[in-house]
Enzyme design. Sequence first.
Site, PDB file in Angstrom:
ATOM      1  N   PRO A   2      32.607  39.001  41.727  1.00  0.00           N
ATOM      2  CA  PRO A   2      34.004  39.309  42.029  1.00  0.00           C
ATOM      3  C   PRO A   2      34.139  40.522  42.945  1.00  0.00           C
ATOM      4  CG  PRO A   2      33.623  39.093  39.659  1.00  0.00           C
ATOM      5  CD  PRO A   2      32.296  39.187  40.323  1.00  0.00           C
ATOM      6  N   GLU A   3      34.453  40.273  44.203  1.00  0.00           N
ATOM      7  CA  GLU A   3      34.811  41.335  45.142  1.00  0.00           C
ATOM      8  C   GLU A   3      36.281  41.148  45.462  1.00  0.00           C
ATOM      9  OE1 GLU A   3      32.027  41.535  48.418  1.00  0.00           O
ATOM     10  OE2 GLU A   3      30.455  40.611  47.234  1.00  0.00           O
TER      11      GLU A   3
END
Length: 297
Positions: A2-3
Site C-alpha cells: 500500500p503506497e
Amino acid sequence: MPELAEVETVARGLRPLVGRRILGVRFGKTDFIADPRRLASLLPGTRLVTVSRRGKLLLIELEREAAAAKERGEGLWLLIHLGMTGQLVLREPSEPSAPHTHVWFSLDDGRELRYVDIRRFGRMRLATAEELAAIVAPLGADPLEVSEEEFRRRLGASRARVKSILLDQGVLRGLGNIYADESLWRARIHPLRRGAELSGEELARLWRAIRSVAREAIRLRGTSVSDYVDANGRPGSYQKRLRVYRRAGQPCKRCGRAIERIVVAGRGSHFCPQCQPAHRARANRRGAGKRKKPLGS
DNA sequence: AAGATTACCTGAAGGC
DNA sequence: TGCCTTCAGGTAATCT
C-alpha cells in the site's frame, strides 16, 4: 504494497460509508493498535464524517453522539496505516473471516468493515484534532501537489541516495518502493545518485515522472503484486504497467538491456543499467567529503 | 546529526 | 518429504 495509489483507492472505496454509524468493534490481535481499549470505548455510536488520505495514512473522521460530543467539542479521527499487508474490506457478517483478520467494525447498514493484516506492520489509533496535527506535521509534500520549484529545492538539499530520498516520508509523502523505482526508471536516473548531484534537468524529469506514475497508478486503482486489494476486495491493475519493479533479468522496455537489482536503503531497487547510468559525467569524487558548506542560506 | 542499517512480522520460495 | 534459510518492505529505533 500500500503506497499512495493503493491507500487512495481504499479511501475512495470507503467514502460511501460517510453517514454510517459504527455500532461496535471486535478485536483479534491488538499489538499494532495504540490503545485498543480506547477504541472499544469511544468508537461505538460514532458516525463517519469524512474519509481522506495523508500520504499513506488513512484518516476517518468521526462524530460522536450529541450527548458525548458535548463533553469535548473537538473531533475524533480513526487513523489507519496499512503497513505492508494491511487490508480494509467491507463484508457481510455471514461471510467467513479471512485468516489474520484482527479488527471487525460492525456498521449500521448491517455490514462489517474488517481489518486484515498478515504481517501486522500496519498501525491503528484514535486521535484528537490536536494529536492528528502532531502526527501529520512531520510529513513532507504531496507528490501530486508539490511545485517543481519546491521539489527541486527539497531533493537538491539532500546528499542521500535519490532512492532513499524518495522513500523518505518527510520529504515526499506517499511514495514507496514500487513507485520510487518506476519513477526513477521513467526519469532515467540511477537509484544510487545523490539528490544534491542531480542537475536541474534531471530533477525536472524526476518531478514529472513521479506525477505521471502516481496519476496513472491511481487511475488503475493501485498495484497488486502480493496482498493488496481495495475496500471491495478487488485487486488493482498497475502491475501490468510495471517497467522495472521485480523485473530483474528481464529486458528493459526501452532499450532491451537486462534489468538489474541492487539494495539501496535496505530495499530491493530495480533499474536499467543502460537507461539509468550511475554517474552524471566523469565524476572524480576525491575530496567530495571535504565539502562543508550546506546548500541554501 | 544526517544518513545508513536493523528490527519487527509472516508466508512464499528455493536449496539440499 | 521436510527442514532450513532467505526475501519481501511499511516505519521506528538504533547505529555510525
